[in-house]
Design an enzyme around this catalytic site. Sequence first.
Site, mmCIF file in Angstrom:
data_model
loop_
_atom_site.group_PDB
_atom_site.id
_atom_site.type_symbol
_atom_site.label_atom_id
_atom_site.label_comp_id
_atom_site.label_asym_id
_atom_site.label_seq_id
_atom_site.Cartn_x
_atom_site.Cartn_y
_atom_site.Cartn_z
ATOM 1 N N GLY A 29 1.117 -1.582 0.115
ATOM 2 C CA GLY A 29 0.315 -0.241 -0.126
ATOM 3 C C GLY A 29 0.799 1.366 -0.541
ATOM 4 C CD GLU A 30 2.127 5.670 -0.864
ATOM 5 O OE1 GLU A 30 2.429 4.726 -1.643
ATOM 6 O OE2 GLU A 30 3.391 6.087 -0.677
ATOM 7 C CB SER A 31 5.572 2.403 3.823
ATOM 8 O OG SER A 31 5.888 3.820 3.372
ATOM 9 C CB CYS A 82 5.278 -4.496 -1.378
ATOM 10 S SG CYS A 82 5.342 -2.094 -2.068
ATOM 11 N NE ARG A 121 8.192 5.074 0.666
ATOM 12 C CZ ARG A 121 7.022 6.215 1.461
ATOM 13 N NH1 ARG A 121 7.525 6.908 1.819
ATOM 14 N NH2 ARG A 121 6.014 6.160 1.087
ATOM 15 C CB ILE A 173 3.285 -2.424 -7.438
ATOM 16 C CG1 ILE A 173 2.844 -3.343 -8.732
ATOM 17 C CG2 ILE A 173 2.272 -0.886 -7.837
ATOM 18 C CD1 ILE A 173 1.227 -4.267 -7.947
ATOM 19 N NE ARG A 174 3.618 4.272 -6.333
ATOM 20 C CZ ARG A 174 4.860 5.423 -6.603
ATOM 21 N NH1 ARG A 174 5.324 6.020 -6.673
ATOM 22 N NH2 ARG A 174 4.014 5.954 -4.557
ATOM 23 C CG HIS A 208 3.006 -6.506 -4.244
ATOM 24 N ND1 HIS A 208 2.144 -5.976 -2.778
ATOM 25 C CD2 HIS A 208 3.278 -5.775 -4.640
ATOM 26 C CE1 HIS A 208 2.397 -4.688 -2.936
ATOM 27 N NE2 HIS A 208 3.462 -4.742 -4.059
ATOM 28 C CD GLU A 255 -0.076 -8.827 -2.074
ATOM 29 O OE1 GLU A 255 1.082 -9.642 -2.019
ATOM 30 O OE2 GLU A 255 0.451 -7.859 -2.081
HETATM 31 N N1 GLN Z 1 5.677 2.873 -3.268
HETATM 32 C C1 GLN Z 1 5.425 2.469 -1.676
HETATM 33 C C2 GLN Z 1 5.936 2.970 -0.633
HETATM 34 O O1 GLN Z 1 6.757 3.757 -0.480
HETATM 35 C C3 GLN Z 1 4.878 0.789 -1.585
HETATM 36 C C4 GLN Z 1 4.580 0.364 -2.959
HETATM 37 C C5 GLN Z 1 3.642 -1.144 -2.312
HETATM 38 O O2 GLN Z 1 3.333 -1.243 -1.569
HETATM 39 N N2 GLN Z 1 3.365 -1.369 -3.406
HETATM 40 O O3 GLN Z 1 5.016 2.837 0.786
#
Ligand code: GLN
Length: 216
Positions: free
Chosen positions: A60-62, A91, A117, A151-152, A188, A190
């Site tokens: 997600g977004e940490s 992630c 990140r 993913i990112r 990921h 999952e």
């Molecule tokens: N870019 C997100 C972060 O820095 C991590 C991306 C993800 O969990 N898919 O938190």
Amino acid sequence: MRKEQTSLTYDPSHLKVGVLALQGSFEEHLDMLDGLGVNVVEIRLPGQLEGLDGLILPGGESTTIGKLAVEFGLLEPLRTFGGEKPIWGTCAGAILLSRDAHRTQPLLELMDITVDRNAYGRQIASFETELDIPVLKTVSDSTAPFNGIFIRAPLISSVGKDAEILAALPDGRVVAAQQGHLLATAFHPELTEDDRVHRYFIHLVLEKIRSLWQES
Ligand code: GLN
């Protein structure tokens, strides 16, 4: 869901595994664990950690997950939980487990790894690649590579003496690490149909239960 052959024997219905459900791709982890016959719980409050055998921190977004964890009074309880029981971060979850992400944001600082990140640059922010993850042999007879979905994603930029590398890209960049009962993957699992990393985590959960039994 496709299942690989497994050498793991356990009664999963006795296990209770939580997935932190503040933000991000937690549903997919719940489905994967459910498919393995484990009792799953969505975790949003400290009291819900009670009685869990293990916990997954999703992608997600940490920064968002970290801030919400602070707001919900979860940061310290999560640290205590991870000191005793298995946690797997995917992630953003791996970022939360790290001791340093080179930015000011709430971290659990449970693992002796540092992360960068969004380390792969804009052009290849998301990609898929086949990974060799030797420890998966513990839970599967399959020698097929694992499809890593990034993913990112963060890069695990350093792995300290207390942690070990589980997988790296061909150029050596580390994408999975383990420190005892703590597991971090930059990708990921999952989001695939392949449940081997989830089964490996369940294996760590069982190992921990066994070692706690032997101690008592
Ligand atoms: N870019 C997100 C972060 O820095 C991590 C991306 C993800 O969990 N898919 O938190």
